[in-house]
Scaffold this motif. Structure first.
Motif, PDB file in Angstrom:
ATOM      1  N   GLY A 117      -6.778  -0.295   0.798  1.00  0.00           N
ATOM      2  CA  GLY A 117      -6.786   0.809   0.002  1.00  0.00           C
ATOM      3  C   GLY A 117      -6.367   0.205  -1.379  1.00  0.00           C
ATOM      4  O   GLY A 117      -5.657   1.328  -2.140  1.00  0.00           O
ATOM      5  N   ALA A 118      -6.239  -0.882  -1.808  1.00  0.00           N
ATOM      6  CA  ALA A 118      -5.671  -1.315  -2.862  1.00  0.00           C
ATOM      7  C   ALA A 118      -6.717  -0.462  -4.407  1.00  0.00           C
ATOM      8  O   ALA A 118      -7.861  -1.125  -4.360  1.00  0.00           O
ATOM      9  CB  ALA A 118      -6.072  -2.661  -3.144  1.00  0.00           C
ATOM     10  N   ASP A 119      -5.979   0.092  -5.003  1.00  0.00           N
ATOM     11  CA  ASP A 119      -6.670   0.661  -6.184  1.00  0.00           C
ATOM     12  C   ASP A 119      -6.710  -0.166  -7.368  1.00  0.00           C
ATOM     13  O   ASP A 119      -5.807  -0.801  -7.887  1.00  0.00           O
ATOM     14  CB  ASP A 119      -5.701   2.047  -6.755  1.00  0.00           C
TER      15      ASP A 119
ATOM     16  N   ALA B 154       0.853  -1.105  -0.083  1.00  0.00           N
ATOM     17  CA  ALA B 154       0.013   0.079   0.105  1.00  0.00           C
ATOM     18  C   ALA B 154       0.840   1.228  -0.160  1.00  0.00           C
ATOM     19  O   ALA B 154       0.578   2.410  -0.708  1.00  0.00           O
ATOM     20  CB  ALA B 154      -1.041  -0.011   1.161  1.00  0.00           C
ATOM     21  N   LEU B 155       2.206   0.953   0.610  1.00  0.00           N
ATOM     22  CA  LEU B 155       2.978   2.301   0.604  1.00  0.00           C
ATOM     23  C   LEU B 155       3.566   2.411  -0.519  1.00  0.00           C
ATOM     24  O   LEU B 155       3.691   3.588  -1.067  1.00  0.00           O
ATOM     25  CB  LEU B 155       4.117   2.180   1.857  1.00  0.00           C
ATOM     26  N   LEU B 156       3.765   1.587  -1.199  1.00  0.00           N
ATOM     27  CA  LEU B 156       4.389   1.540  -2.476  1.00  0.00           C
ATOM     28  C   LEU B 156       3.496   2.155  -3.662  1.00  0.00           C
ATOM     29  O   LEU B 156       3.825   2.971  -4.392  1.00  0.00           O
ATOM     30  CB  LEU B 156       4.951   0.296  -3.278  1.00  0.00           C
ATOM     31  N   GLN B 157       2.122   1.585  -3.355  1.00  0.00           N
ATOM     32  CA  GLN B 157       1.167   2.031  -4.240  1.00  0.00           C
ATOM     33  C   GLN B 157       1.137   3.733  -4.406  1.00  0.00           C
ATOM     34  O   GLN B 157       0.887   4.380  -5.333  1.00  0.00           O
ATOM     35  CB  GLN B 157      -0.418   1.546  -3.900  1.00  0.00           C
TER      36      GLN B 157
ATOM     37  N   LEU C 265     -11.112 -11.811  -2.109  1.00  0.00           N
ATOM     38  CA  LEU C 265      -9.859 -10.817  -2.400  1.00  0.00           C
ATOM     39  C   LEU C 265     -10.399  -9.268  -2.517  1.00  0.00           C
ATOM     40  O   LEU C 265      -9.669  -8.527  -2.206  1.00  0.00           O
ATOM     41  CB  LEU C 265      -9.408 -11.324  -3.777  1.00  0.00           C
ATOM     42  N   ALA C 266     -11.636  -9.144  -2.853  1.00  0.00           N
ATOM     43  CA  ALA C 266     -12.151  -7.850  -2.994  1.00  0.00           C
ATOM     44  C   ALA C 266     -12.110  -7.081  -1.797  1.00  0.00           C
ATOM     45  O   ALA C 266     -11.741  -5.816  -1.504  1.00  0.00           O
ATOM     46  CB  ALA C 266     -13.294  -7.808  -3.627  1.00  0.00           C
ATOM     47  N   GLU C 267     -12.533  -7.926  -0.663  1.00  0.00           N
ATOM     48  CA  GLU C 267     -12.705  -7.252   0.688  1.00  0.00           C
ATOM     49  C   GLU C 267     -11.448  -7.090   1.219  1.00  0.00           C
ATOM     50  O   GLU C 267     -11.284  -6.137   1.910  1.00  0.00           O
ATOM     51  CB  GLU C 267     -13.602  -8.317   1.346  1.00  0.00           C
ATOM     52  N   TYR C 268     -10.424  -8.123   0.936  1.00  0.00           N
ATOM     53  CA  TYR C 268      -8.909  -7.950   1.351  1.00  0.00           C
ATOM     54  C   TYR C 268      -8.396  -6.710   0.885  1.00  0.00           C
ATOM     55  O   TYR C 268      -7.535  -5.951   1.545  1.00  0.00           O
ATOM     56  CB  TYR C 268      -8.301  -9.094   1.103  1.00  0.00           C
ATOM     57  N   GLY C 269      -8.470  -6.551  -0.289  1.00  0.00           N
ATOM     58  CA  GLY C 269      -7.868  -5.417  -1.102  1.00  0.00           C
ATOM     59  C   GLY C 269      -8.631  -3.918  -0.513  1.00  0.00           C
ATOM     60  O   GLY C 269      -7.715  -2.961  -0.382  1.00  0.00           O
TER      61      GLY C 269
ATOM     62  N   LEU D 230      -5.287  -8.139  -7.484  1.00  0.00           N
ATOM     63  CA  LEU D 230      -5.144  -9.296  -6.509  1.00  0.00           C
ATOM     64  C   LEU D 230      -5.841 -10.384  -7.392  1.00  0.00           C
ATOM     65  O   LEU D 230      -7.036 -10.392  -7.874  1.00  0.00           O
ATOM     66  CB  LEU D 230      -6.248  -8.931  -5.315  1.00  0.00           C
ATOM     67  N   ALA D 231      -4.967 -11.383  -7.546  1.00  0.00           N
ATOM     68  CA  ALA D 231      -5.097 -12.640  -8.430  1.00  0.00           C
ATOM     69  C   ALA D 231      -5.438 -13.891  -7.761  1.00  0.00           C
ATOM     70  O   ALA D 231      -4.748 -14.249  -6.629  1.00  0.00           O
ATOM     71  CB  ALA D 231      -3.951 -12.418  -9.357  1.00  0.00           C
ATOM     72  N   ARG D 232      -6.413 -14.447  -8.172  1.00  0.00           N
ATOM     73  CA  ARG D 232      -6.653 -15.910  -7.901  1.00  0.00           C
ATOM     74  C   ARG D 232      -6.198 -16.829  -9.358  1.00  0.00           C
ATOM     75  O   ARG D 232      -6.959 -16.494 -10.391  1.00  0.00           O
ATOM     76  CB  ARG D 232      -8.133 -15.994  -7.468  1.00  0.00           C
ATOM     77  N   MET D 233      -5.454 -17.653  -9.025  1.00  0.00           N
ATOM     78  CA  MET D 233      -5.053 -18.689 -10.400  1.00  0.00           C
ATOM     79  C   MET D 233      -4.832 -19.975  -9.742  1.00  0.00           C
ATOM     80  O   MET D 233      -4.717 -20.314  -8.577  1.00  0.00           O
ATOM     81  CB  MET D 233      -3.811 -18.162 -10.812  1.00  0.00           C
ATOM     82  N   PRO D 234      -4.861 -20.982 -10.696  1.00  0.00           N
ATOM     83  CA  PRO D 234      -4.695 -22.492 -10.195  1.00  0.00           C
ATOM     84  C   PRO D 234      -3.362 -22.498  -9.298  1.00  0.00           C
ATOM     85  O   PRO D 234      -2.399 -21.757  -9.615  1.00  0.00           O
ATOM     86  CB  PRO D 234      -4.597 -23.055 -11.451  1.00  0.00           C
TER      87      PRO D 234
END
Length: 220
Positions: free
Chosen positions: A144-146, A107-110, A136-140, A152-156
């Motif tokens: 404050g993830a823009d 978040a600081l880097l963002q 992931l949406a709630e977590y982001g 935020l990714a979900r992959m196999p």
């Protein structure tokens, strides 16, 4: 050229289909879920040295045709990130230990890269079974993830295992939720170019910003 992340998040389904069509027809099938078994030690890629996180040589690659589901529900490919610098890490929403401070550092880097149109942040879940797009949406949101800057990714889990063990050489603890606490700088061609330890190195953000400028000047 590959569609940008911004275009993906705003485009219609037909655009999504069109971008997927650019993937090689003979692309290898995605890796399967695997039993990790014995732990794999992280390698020690040779750093340039000095006040930088850059490596002497590029390390691994984010396979362009691999798909992931972003917290928005959009299906993207790692190839959609080509053309941008990416700072990525591996986390999971139920993590009780290092993940919250890692998210805080991201978040600081963002805040520092908001004016840089060619920089994206990517947090990949190591627990895709439980980390739904909604989770992931709630977590982001909590950090404050823009959504136009920090994905935020979900992959196999097979993708995750291959990226951490084989491509980026981050190692693991021999179980599905073990993950590195390092951040990786990926260049515009999808190659790992630098490692950073935000939970140890207080100057990591300045390092990664300088390193992005070096790679930008080199055109890589």
């Amino acid at each position: 050229p590959a569609c940008t992340v911004l275009a993906w998040l705003a485009a219609a389904p037909l655009l999504l289909a069109g971008c997927r069509a650019e993937a090689p027809r003979d692309a290898a099938p995605p890796p399967a879920i695997v039993d990790l078994g014995d732990p794999v030690e992280a390698s020690d890629p040779q750093p340039v040295g000095g006040d930088t996180g850059l490596l002497v040589a590029p390390l691994g690659e984010l396979p362009a045709h691999w798909e992931f589901v972003e917290r928005s529900g959009a299906t993207l490919t790692l190839g959609d990130l080509r053309g941008s610098f990416v700072v990525l890490d591996f986390v999971f929403t139920a993590c009780p230990g290092p993940c919250p401070p890692m998210m805080g550092q991201m978040a600081l880097l963002q805040e520092r890269v908001r004016a840089m149109d060619d920089v994206r942040l990517l947090s990949i879940s190591v627990d895709p079974e439980n980390d739904t797009p909604e989770a992931l949406a709630e977590y982001g949101e909590a950090y404050g993830a823009d959504p136009e800057r920090w994905l935020l990714a979900r992959m196999p889990i097979g993708f995750v295992n291959t990226l951490t063990r084989d491509e980026l050489k981050l190692g693991d603890g021999g179980n599905p939720l073990a993950h590195s606490m390092k951040f990786v700088l990926v260049d515009r061609e999808g190659r790992g170019r630098g490692f950073y330890d935000p939970l140890v190195d207080k100057g990591w953000i300045e390092k990664v910003l300088r390193d992005i400028e070096v790679l930008r000047a080199e055109g890589t």
